[in-house]
Design a protein around this motif. Structure first.
Motif, PDB file in Angstrom:
ATOM      1  N   VAL A   1      -6.837  50.207  14.457  1.00 42.04           N
ATOM      2  CA  VAL A   1      -5.426  49.827  14.487  1.00 42.04           C
ATOM      3  C   VAL A   1      -5.067  49.342  15.893  1.00 42.04           C
ATOM      4  N   GLU A   2      -5.613  49.993  16.895  1.00 43.07           N
ATOM      5  CA  GLU A   2      -5.344  49.594  18.278  1.00 43.07           C
ATOM      6  C   GLU A   2      -5.934  48.213  18.569  1.00 43.07           C
ATOM      7  N   ASP A   3      -7.105  47.911  18.019  1.00 38.86           N
ATOM      8  CA  ASP A   3      -7.689  46.562  18.171  1.00 38.86           C
ATOM      9  C   ASP A   3      -6.744  45.514  17.583  1.00 38.86           C
ATOM     10  N   VAL A   4      -6.208  45.807  16.412  1.00 35.00           N
ATOM     11  CA  VAL A   4      -5.297  44.865  15.747  1.00 35.00           C
ATOM     12  C   VAL A   4      -4.037  44.689  16.576  1.00 35.00           C
ATOM     13  N   ARG A   5      -3.493  45.774  17.096  1.00 36.07           N
ATOM     14  CA  ARG A   5      -2.299  45.684  17.950  1.00 36.07           C
ATOM     15  C   ARG A   5      -2.584  44.829  19.183  1.00 36.07           C
ATOM     16  N   TRP A   6      -3.732  45.043  19.791  1.00 37.48           N
ATOM     17  CA  TRP A   6      -4.110  44.303  20.986  1.00 37.48           C
ATOM     18  C   TRP A   6      -4.206  42.808  20.685  1.00 37.48           C
TER      19      TRP A   6
END
Length: 107
Positions: free
Chosen positions: A26-31
């Motif tokens: 999820v953090e990769d997608v946010r980034w």
């Protein structure tokens, strides 16, 4: 997502499943969502790379991150102002044509 990964812009290395498929968090997608916003607002890839490098380096460089983003915002606002001025000119021309059209319809 793979584009940003290949360009070296990911914040963290992308995890892989045992099948070697990428596993984005999820953090990769946010980034990547944030990077996309930077790109869509015209930030050059080299500046995005610098920003990613600063984030990966961790705490202690927030002033440089702030300066980079603040300068980008200044350029975006300048472009928005230019677009608004151009839109105003277009609206004036549309108004002229609407008036001409209305005069012909009324006759």
């Amino acid at each position: 997502m793979r584009y940003y990964e290949r360009a070296g812009l990911m914040r963290d290395p992308v995890a892989r499943a045992s099948s070697s498929h990428r596993r984005y968090t999820v953090e990769d997608v946010r980034w990547v969502t944030f990077l996309t916003k930077l790109r869509l607002t015209g930030m050059p890839i080299r500046e995005m790379a610098r920003y990613a490098e600063l984030v990966r380096a961790g705490e202690g460089n927030e002033a440089e991150r702030l300066a980079l983003l603040t300068e980008h915002r200044r350029r975006v606002l300048a472009r928005l102002d230019e677009v608004q001025r151009n839109l105003t000119a277009i609206n004036v021309k549309i108004s002229i044509y609407q008036d001409i059209y209305q005069e012909r319809v009324v006759r």
